[in-house]
Design an enzyme around this catalytic site. Structure first.
Site, mmCIF file in Angstrom:
data_model
loop_
_atom_site.group_PDB
_atom_site.id
_atom_site.type_symbol
_atom_site.label_atom_id
_atom_site.label_comp_id
_atom_site.label_asym_id
_atom_site.label_seq_id
_atom_site.Cartn_x
_atom_site.Cartn_y
_atom_site.Cartn_z
ATOM 1 N NE ARG A 23 -1.197 0.233 4.781
ATOM 2 C CZ ARG A 23 -1.857 1.086 6.056
ATOM 3 N NH1 ARG A 23 -2.707 0.514 5.925
ATOM 4 N NH2 ARG A 23 -1.074 0.620 6.931
ATOM 5 C CB ALA A 85 -4.538 3.417 3.402
ATOM 6 C CB SER A 86 -8.377 -0.153 4.704
ATOM 7 O OG SER A 86 -9.750 0.207 4.963
ATOM 8 C CG MET A 87 -6.105 -2.159 9.930
ATOM 9 S SD MET A 87 -6.815 -2.835 11.398
ATOM 10 C CE MET A 87 -5.998 -3.709 11.805
#
Length: 371
Positions: A23, A85-87
Site C-alpha cells: 500500500r 487506506a484500511s488495515m
C-alpha cells in the site's frame, strides 16, 4: 434465499498480493497512521521522516489520507477522517470474503487511495474492475497511483450509492465505506447469486460489521455479519444528531442496579443493541472523576435518556424523557441477549430489501425481535 456460510477463502493468494503490491505505492507523503491503543492519529511525513513513514505504511493499522472532505490543511489531525487506506489485514479479509475469480466483474464503491482496486485488478484484469470515488481529488490521486503501477481499471467519479449501471450486472460489489442503508441500486446491479461485501451497521453507533450478502432476485439480499469493523461512513449516510423539543414529557428519574458493561463503548453488545433498538443512537461520556454517562437518543427527537454511573458504583441514576422509555428498551435488549447465550458475529445475519433490513440469528427464519 441463499445464505453464504463458506469461509474457506483464498487467504494465501491475497496475502501474497499485498506483499507484491504494497500500500506504500498508493499513499501520499503526508499520512496520519492510527494508533489502535490510544485511538488517535499523528502526522508522519515521508520527506522529513522516511523511515517512520515506511514503518507506518507496513504496520497493520489504518492510515488517514484526508480530513474533513479535503478542507483540512496543516499537519495536525483534522476533525473528521474522510479518506484512508484500511488495515492490510482487513483488506485481505474483505477480498477473501468476496471470493473473486477470473472471469468475474466487480464494482468497487469508494476508491480511496486505489490500493484495493489495484489488488482486484491484478486478480481480474483492467476491464473487469470498475471503481467509484465521490471526491474528484481523491479519485485523481488514485488514478495516478494505479497508472504508476501499470494498472488501469475503469475509474468513475460519482456517488457510489447509485452504483454504475453502465457496467452492470456485476458478479461482485465491494464497498470500502461504512453503510447504514444498502442502496436499492446495488441490489439491482449485482446479478442474482452475486455478492455484496460491505461494512454495515446501524445508527446506534459508529460500529460496522463485515456483511457478506448474496443477492437473491435484485430486490433482496441476505447473508452473515462476520466480524466487527469501523469504517468511515458514506458521506450522505453520516449520522446527524437529532434535535429535541425543550418541553418533552414525561420525565422519570430512578436509581437502579446496572450492568457496567452497558457503559462500555467498546463492548460487543454495542453493535447488538443497534440491531434490537428501533431508530436509536447513543453516546458514552467519560467524566474526569472516572464516571460515565450513557446517553440514548430517539432519532426522531421525541425521547432521550441519561444514565449516570459514578466510579466504582453498582447503581446508576437514570433520567428518561419523552414517550419512549429508552433505558428500559436497552436493558430489555441486553437481558434478551444474555439469556440467549450472547450470540455474536458469525451467527448474526441480515436480510435487506430496497426499503429496509431484518436481523436474524443463525438462519433467516430466526429473526431478532426489535424493541
Amino acid at each position: 434465499m441463499t445464505v453464504r456460510t463458506d469461509t474457506r477463502w483464498d487467504a494465501a493468494f491475497w496475502h501474497q498480493q499485498i506483499v507484491a503490491l504494497p500500500r506504500a505505492r498508493f499513499l501520499p507523503d503526508l499520512i496520519w497512521p492510527h494508533d489502535m491503543s490510544t485511538r488517535s492519529a499523528r502526522a508522519v511525513d515521508r520527506r522529513s521522516d522516511p523511515d517512520g513513514w515506511q514503518a507506518a505504511t507496513r504496520a497493520d493499522v489504518p492510515v488517514v489520507t484526508q480530513w474533513d472532505d479535503g478542507r483540512h490543511t496543516g499537519t495536525e489531525p483534522g476533525t473528521t477522517p474522510t479518506s484512508s487506506a484500511s488495515m492490510p489485514s482487513v483488506v485481505a479479509t474483505m477480498l477473501e470474503a468476496a471470493d473473486l475469480a477470473p472471469g468475474q466483474r466487480v464494482l468497487e464503491v469508494g476508491t480511496g487511495t486505489g490500493w484495493t482496486a489495484g489488488l482486484m485488478t491484478r486478480r481480474l484484469g483492467d476491464a473487469a474492475v470498475t471503481t467509484m470515488e465521490v471526491d474528484p481529488d481523491v479519485a485523481a490521486a488514485a488514478k495516478n497511483a494505479l497508472g504508476g503501477t501499470g494498472l488501469f481499471p475503469r475509474m468513475v467519479v460519482g456517488d457510489g450509492l447509485a452504483g454504475f449501471p453502465d457496467g452492470a450486472p456485476y458478479d461482485r460489489l465491494i464497498s470500502t465505506m461504512g453503510i447504514r442503508d444498502i442502496p436499492a441500486a446495488w441490489l439491482e446491479q449485482v446479478r442474482p447469486g452475486g455478492l455484496i461485501v460491505t461494512p454495515w451497521g446501524t445508527q446506534y453507533s459508529n460500529r460496522d460489521a463485515l456483511a457478506v450478502l448474496t443477492v437473491n432476485d435484485k430486490t433482496t439480499a441476505t447473508g452473515l455479519l462476520l466480524q466487527q469493523l469501523e469504517f468511515m461512513k458514506a458521506r450522505s449516510q453520516r449520522h446527524v444528531h437529532p434535535a429535541f423539543a425543550p418541553d418533552l414529557t414525561p420525565v422519570t428519574d430512578t436509581t437502579v442496579e446496572v450492568d457496567p458493561s452497558l457503559f462500555d463503548r467498546w463492548h460487543p453488545f454495542v453493535f447488538i443493541a443497534g440491531l434490537l433498538l428501533n431508530d436509536t443512537t447513543h453516546a458514552v461520556q467519560q467524566h474526569d472523576d472516572g464516571g460515565r454517562t450513557l446517553w440514548l437518543y430517539a432519532l426522531d427527537g421525541t425521547a432521550w435518556t441519561a444514565a449516570l454511573l459514578r466510579p466504582e458504583a453498582t447503581t446508576a441514576t437514570i433520567r428518561q424523557v419523552g414517550q419512549r422509555r429508552l433505558w428500559d428498551e436497552l436493558t430489555n435488549a441486553h437481558t434478551w441477549w444474555c439469556q440467549g447465550g450472547e450470540p455474536g458475529f458469525g451467527r448474526l445475519g441480515i436480510t435487506v430489501t430496497s426499503t429496509g433490513w431484518t436481523a436474524w440469528i443463525d438462519t433467516p427464519d430466526h429473526p431478532m425481535s426489535k424493541s
